[in-house]
Design a protein around this motif. Structure first.
Motif, PDB file in Angstrom:
ATOM      1  N   ASN A 185       8.598 -12.410 -15.921  1.00 33.84           N
ATOM      2  CA  ASN A 185       7.049 -12.936 -14.399  1.00 33.84           C
ATOM      3  C   ASN A 185       7.987 -12.972 -13.936  1.00 33.84           C
ATOM      4  OD1 ASN A 185       4.904 -15.274 -14.497  1.00 33.84           O
ATOM      5  ND2 ASN A 185       4.840 -13.145 -13.866  1.00 33.84           N
ATOM      6  N   ASP A 186       9.042 -13.760 -14.234  1.00 36.71           N
ATOM      7  CA  ASP A 186      10.056 -14.781 -12.848  1.00 36.71           C
ATOM      8  C   ASP A 186      11.437 -14.022 -12.749  1.00 36.71           C
ATOM      9  OD1 ASP A 186      10.927 -17.243 -12.118  1.00 36.71           O
ATOM     10  OD2 ASP A 186      10.758 -18.584 -14.052  1.00 36.71           O
ATOM     11  N   PRO A 187      11.241 -13.103 -12.440  1.00 36.29           N
ATOM     12  CA  PRO A 187      13.052 -12.926 -11.402  1.00 36.29           C
ATOM     13  C   PRO A 187      13.683 -13.803 -10.611  1.00 36.29           C
ATOM     14  CG  PRO A 187      10.904 -11.975 -10.490  1.00 36.29           C
ATOM     15  CD  PRO A 187      10.727 -13.192 -11.128  1.00 36.29           C
ATOM     16  N   VAL A 193      21.881  -6.874 -17.026  1.00 32.87           N
ATOM     17  CA  VAL A 193      20.640  -7.014 -16.484  1.00 32.87           C
ATOM     18  C   VAL A 193      20.277  -6.393 -15.741  1.00 32.87           C
ATOM     19  CG1 VAL A 193      19.966  -8.792 -18.480  1.00 32.87           C
ATOM     20  CG2 VAL A 193      19.928  -9.336 -16.051  1.00 32.87           C
ATOM     21  N   SER A 194      19.279  -4.997 -16.351  1.00 32.08           N
ATOM     22  CA  SER A 194      18.800  -5.022 -14.783  1.00 32.08           C
ATOM     23  C   SER A 194      16.776  -5.459 -14.992  1.00 32.08           C
ATOM     24  CB  SER A 194      18.219  -2.947 -14.480  1.00 32.08           C
ATOM     25  OG  SER A 194      17.731  -2.536 -13.780  1.00 32.08           O
ATOM     26  N   VAL A 195      16.569  -6.036 -13.886  1.00 34.75           N
ATOM     27  CA  VAL A 195      15.198  -6.694 -13.485  1.00 34.75           C
ATOM     28  C   VAL A 195      14.508  -5.890 -13.328  1.00 34.75           C
ATOM     29  CG1 VAL A 195      13.978  -8.478 -13.175  1.00 34.75           C
ATOM     30  CG2 VAL A 195      16.274  -9.138 -13.580  1.00 34.75           C
ATOM     31  N   ARG A 196      13.009  -5.893 -14.240  1.00 36.02           N
ATOM     32  CA  ARG A 196      11.939  -5.248 -13.639  1.00 36.02           C
ATOM     33  C   ARG A 196      10.809  -6.644 -13.414  1.00 36.02           C
ATOM     34  NH1 ARG A 196      15.059  -2.050 -12.924  1.00 36.02           N
ATOM     35  NH2 ARG A 196      15.373   0.045 -14.092  1.00 36.02           N
ATOM     36  N   ILE A 197       9.197  -6.535 -12.485  1.00 36.38           N
ATOM     37  CA  ILE A 197       8.734  -7.691 -12.956  1.00 36.38           C
ATOM     38  C   ILE A 197       7.777  -7.087 -13.219  1.00 36.38           C
ATOM     39  CG2 ILE A 197       9.635  -9.572 -11.764  1.00 36.38           C
ATOM     40  CD1 ILE A 197       8.390  -8.461  -9.225  1.00 36.38           C
ATOM     41  N   ALA A 198       6.693  -8.068 -14.223  1.00 34.55           N
ATOM     42  CA  ALA A 198       4.650  -7.578 -14.190  1.00 34.55           C
ATOM     43  C   ALA A 198       4.514  -8.645 -14.734  1.00 34.55           C
ATOM     44  CB  ALA A 198       5.042  -7.298 -15.948  1.00 34.55           C
ATOM     45  N   LYS A 199       2.951  -8.528 -14.659  1.00 35.89           N
ATOM     46  CA  LYS A 199       1.823  -9.881 -15.086  1.00 35.89           C
ATOM     47  C   LYS A 199       2.840 -10.715 -15.753  1.00 35.89           C
ATOM     48  CE  LYS A 199      -1.889  -8.316 -12.180  1.00 35.89           C
ATOM     49  NZ  LYS A 199      -3.602  -8.086 -11.735  1.00 35.89           N
ATOM     50  N   PHE A 238      18.967 -18.393 -15.158  1.00 38.10           N
ATOM     51  CA  PHE A 238      19.407 -19.010 -16.672  1.00 38.10           C
ATOM     52  C   PHE A 238      19.409 -18.108 -17.102  1.00 38.10           C
ATOM     53  CE2 PHE A 238      19.962 -22.846 -13.494  1.00 38.10           C
ATOM     54  CZ  PHE A 238      21.230 -22.965 -13.188  1.00 38.10           C
ATOM     55  N   SER A 239      17.395 -17.778 -17.568  1.00 35.64           N
ATOM     56  CA  SER A 239      17.102 -16.657 -18.461  1.00 35.64           C
ATOM     57  C   SER A 239      18.087 -15.823 -18.843  1.00 35.64           C
ATOM     58  CB  SER A 239      15.780 -17.211 -18.385  1.00 35.64           C
ATOM     59  OG  SER A 239      15.010 -18.686 -19.171  1.00 35.64           O
ATOM     60  N   LEU A 240      17.768 -15.043 -17.533  1.00 28.72           N
ATOM     61  CA  LEU A 240      18.420 -13.673 -17.540  1.00 28.72           C
ATOM     62  C   LEU A 240      20.504 -13.925 -17.958  1.00 28.72           C
ATOM     63  CD1 LEU A 240      17.158 -12.416 -13.719  1.00 28.72           C
ATOM     64  CD2 LEU A 240      17.266 -11.696 -15.619  1.00 28.72           C
ATOM     65  N   GLU A 241      20.320 -14.945 -17.880  1.00 32.31           N
ATOM     66  CA  GLU A 241      22.179 -15.363 -17.853  1.00 32.31           C
ATOM     67  C   GLU A 241      21.970 -15.254 -19.687  1.00 32.31           C
ATOM     68  OE1 GLU A 241      26.399 -15.283 -17.979  1.00 32.31           O
ATOM     69  OE2 GLU A 241      24.711 -14.909 -16.318  1.00 32.31           O
ATOM     70  N   GLU A 242      20.748 -15.863 -20.052  1.00 27.77           N
ATOM     71  CA  GLU A 242      21.024 -16.074 -21.242  1.00 27.77           C
ATOM     72  C   GLU A 242      20.902 -14.514 -22.605  1.00 27.77           C
ATOM     73  OE1 GLU A 242      18.936 -18.855 -25.037  1.00 27.77           O
ATOM     74  OE2 GLU A 242      18.271 -18.715 -23.264  1.00 27.77           O
ATOM     75  N   ILE A 243      20.138 -13.411 -21.225  1.00 31.10           N
ATOM     76  CA  ILE A 243      19.557 -12.514 -21.554  1.00 31.10           C
ATOM     77  C   ILE A 243      21.394 -11.916 -22.223  1.00 31.10           C
ATOM     78  CG2 ILE A 243      18.137 -10.181 -21.845  1.00 31.10           C
ATOM     79  CD1 ILE A 243      16.819 -12.283 -22.744  1.00 31.10           C
ATOM     80  N   VAL A 274      17.547  -2.590 -19.658  1.00 29.39           N
ATOM     81  CA  VAL A 274      16.073  -3.450 -18.665  1.00 29.39           C
ATOM     82  C   VAL A 274      15.448  -4.415 -19.152  1.00 29.39           C
ATOM     83  CG1 VAL A 274      14.787  -2.309 -17.040  1.00 29.39           C
ATOM     84  CG2 VAL A 274      16.562  -0.960 -17.498  1.00 29.39           C
ATOM     85  N   VAL A 275      14.767  -5.980 -18.187  1.00 32.39           N
ATOM     86  CA  VAL A 275      13.599  -6.748 -19.014  1.00 32.39           C
ATOM     87  C   VAL A 275      13.147  -6.573 -18.213  1.00 32.39           C
ATOM     88  CG1 VAL A 275      16.319  -7.335 -19.717  1.00 32.39           C
ATOM     89  CG2 VAL A 275      15.678  -8.034 -18.337  1.00 32.39           C
TER      90      VAL A 275
END
Length: 566
Positions: free
Chosen positions: A110-112, A129-135, A116-121, A106-107
């Protein structure tokens, strides 16, 4: 693969337009600005130009992508997840790993739609990865904070072998900035800081055969926080002993101590208990902040009826008032709220405590020091010669303290103290068991308040379900009544527990003339309780707990803890 391609093809401008947050003119203006300011993302540009707010952008992304918005400052972050992603990668991508759930990492970002960034993680961690967003700003602060924690642990682990002689740790000052980078000192500071920020009351450092578990207690429930190698354990325990003025050479007997430190600008008193176990020494650190504001000063956390009854007891010019309940039920906190309300220039208030958990203005506080001979009994005798109007005894724990406290109440003082009993009425039996004569209890008693803390349902993941017939019976509701019970499903805001924060419930017994007569005549606690309910209108802990469940504040799980005890 189709989902990934769809994510890759999403554009923030199209999402915002589709939801009506911007129009074509705003989008064109933002694109023109972006072309002249290379490296600035479109979402940031739209916020900078004032076309949308960050909240609107997050809401748009959340709705379109079906991704939850989280407050990263309230998350219970798993440090084992943080260590799966190198700090440099996390900072470059602006992505914080927070937990491992169901085989997924779980990550928070701010930019879901930055595929490319999510794939790198994913590639670096080895987990989908399972995405959450925040300020953005809180996320950046969280990245800096949690990777500083991870770095502290890694440094301590790498350096632990250097402390072959644990006496070397005595040369390092916990609060001296020049030595603050020492790995073990840094690790201890980090643990205390995390516990304080998380609102934890205790930190448990527990050795096992192949590892050491670090757990924290939040809202009365203990949670896993970190697992460290056994090589770090001995230097960490030695450091804790040194700052607590304990004997680092003694490893086979329990020891107690405390130390003070500054956390986030606040003065925190840390009470330390160390005991030997089969795998080494276990330490428990209890955090007592002097600067933490006390809530509910106007009602002491009570409902209107209980508060009115308690105020009637406090108006008594002399007598003894007991707050009862198990360890961790908030008795001392309530006593401090009362003392703050009573403290003024017309009264002299003195206390004898072990330990002094908060510094109170206009209150003379004395710390028990049994090594020096200052026990509760000795301290209370001394306070009697200090011309006090109000005396607070931190805990009535033995016959000597109970006898002196009762005599102080009889001789014209208002005495407040705590007692370990299950409910208000059984406190009389407890005092008699301690050796106080029933007629002395009757003469001195002003009132008794039993208190418990119940976890509240997390507002972010609360769900509802109908109550069963058995649950209606337990709650005292009529059969067939339509009652919806709230439960927490578990989310990042509550650390997957379904609960967030706590509420207090009370049972207030007023020692009127009839209660005093019953006590002097050796009446049973059941008879005293029945009179208080029928004639005084006292609500029992079980009734208060049931009301909290019916109001949707807490759950049947919490109710059953109270009902079982009651």
């Amino acid at each position: 693969m189709a989902a990934r391609e769809r994510l890759r093809n999403l554009r923030i401008g199209d999402i915002l337009k589709g939801l009506g947050y911007i129009d074509d003119d705003a989008l064109e203006t933002a694109l023109a600005y972006q072309r002249s300011h290379r490296g600035v993302r479109l979402g940031e540009t739209l916020i900078h130009l004032g076309f949308i707010t960050e909240d609107q952008m997050l809401q748009a992304l959340s709705q379109r992508l079906d991704v939850p918005i989280v407050d990263v400052s309230q998350l219970n972050v798993d440090m084992n997840a943080v260590r799966l992603v190198p700090e440099e990668t996390a900072r470059q991508t602006g992505i914080l790993p927070v937990a491992l759930e169901g085989g997924e990492l779980v990550v928070v970002t701010n930019d879901p739609i930055n595929y490319f960034s999510l794939e790198e993680i994913r590639q670096v961690s080895g987990y989908p990865v399972s995405v959450r967003i925040a300020k953005k700003a809180p996320l950046e602060r969280a990245l800096a904070y949690y990777y500083r924690e991870a770095s502290a642990y890694m440094e301590a682990e790498d350096a632990s072998a250097a402390f072959d002689d644990i006496d070397q740790l005595a040369e390092v000052d916990l609060d001296t900035s020049t030595d603050a980078d020492a790995p073990i000192v840094h690790l201890l500071n980090t643990l205390i800081h995390h516990a304080y920020v998380a609102g934890a009351s205790d930190v448990h450092i527990e050795p096992f055969e192949g590892f050491t578990a670090i757990r924290v207690r939040v809202d009365g429930v203990i949670n896993d926080y970190l697992t460290i190698k056994r090589s770090v354990h001995a230097p960490l325990i030695a450091r804790i002993k040194i700052v607590s003025n304990l004997d680092i050479a003694e490893r086979y007997l329990p020891q107690d101590g405390h130390f003070r430190t500054m956390v986030a600008g606040n003065d925190v008193n840390v009470r330390v208990s160390v005991i030997p176990t089969v795998h080494g020494e276990k330490a428990v650190l209890r955090l007592l902040s002097n600067n933490t504001p006390i809530d509910f000063r106007t009602t002491y956390g009570m409902g209107p009826e209980d508060y009115e009854r308690f105020c009637h007891i406090l108006d008594t010019p002399n007598g003894i008032i007991f707050l009862t309940g198990p360890t961790g039920s908030g008795k001392t906190t309530t006593l401090y709220m009362v003392l703050q309300a009573l403290a003024n220039e017309k009264v002299n208030i003195s206390t004898i405590e072990d330990p002094v958990e908060r510094n109170l203005a206009r209150v003379n506080q004395m710390q028990v020091n049994e090594t020096a001979g200052l026990t509760f009994g000795a301290g209370l005798r001394a306070l009697m010669r200090q011309d006090p109007d109000i005396i607070m005894v931190g805990e009535t724990r033995d016959a000597e303290t109970a006898s002196i406290a009762v005599r102080a109440a009889i001789t014209g003082h208002l005495v407040l103290s705590t007692l370990h009993t299950n409910d208000a009425a059984s406190s009389v039996d407890r005092l008699v068991d301690m050796g106080v004569a029933p007629y002395m209890v009757a003469t001195s008693l002003a009132g008794i308040v039993a208190q418990r803390l119940m976890r509240k349902v997390c507002p972010h993941c609360a769900t509802q379900r109908p109550a069963t017939d058995h649950e209606l019976e337990l709650l005292g509701a009529a059969p067939g009544t339509k009652v919806m019970l709230r439960e927490g499903a578990g989310c990042h805001n509550c650390g997957q527990t379904g609960y967030k924060n706590r509420l207090s419930i009370h049972e207030v017994l007023v020692a009127d003339a009839e209660i005093k007569r019953m006590v002097a005549d050796h009446a049973s606690s059941a008879d005293i309780r029945a009179y208080a309910r029928d004639k005084q209108g006292m609500k029992t802990l079980q009734e208060e707990a049931a009301a909290a469940v019916l109001a949707g504040q807490t759950t049947m799980e919490e109710f059953l803890k109270i009902a079982y005890q009651a």
